[in-house]
Design a protein around this motif. Structure first.
Motif: not given
Length: 58
Positions: A20-40
């Motif tokens: 999804y790197k070229e898509g506009t949703i990419y930054p949101q996906l990465v931030v959500g992933c980072d948040d999920h891993l931090n919470r875990a």
């Protein structure tokens, strides 16, 4: 250790959402992933927070 954790989560999330790197949703996906891993990580470490510090226990 914090820098190592940040570098690792950044690399994992970037790899997981690379299609999804070229898509506009990419930054949101990465931030959500980072948040999920931090919470875990926080969930796993929570029991260690209270060892020997009964006065700080919630």
């Amino acid at each position: 250790m914090l820098q190592q954790w940040q570098d690792t989560t950044r690399a994992i999330c970037a790899h997981a959402y690379a299609p999804y790197k070229e898509g506009t949703i990419y930054p949101q996906l990465v931030v959500g992933c980072d948040d999920h891993l931090n919470r875990a990580l926080l969930k796993e470490l929570h029991p260690l927070n209270n060892q020997g510090y009964e006065e700080r226990a919630p």
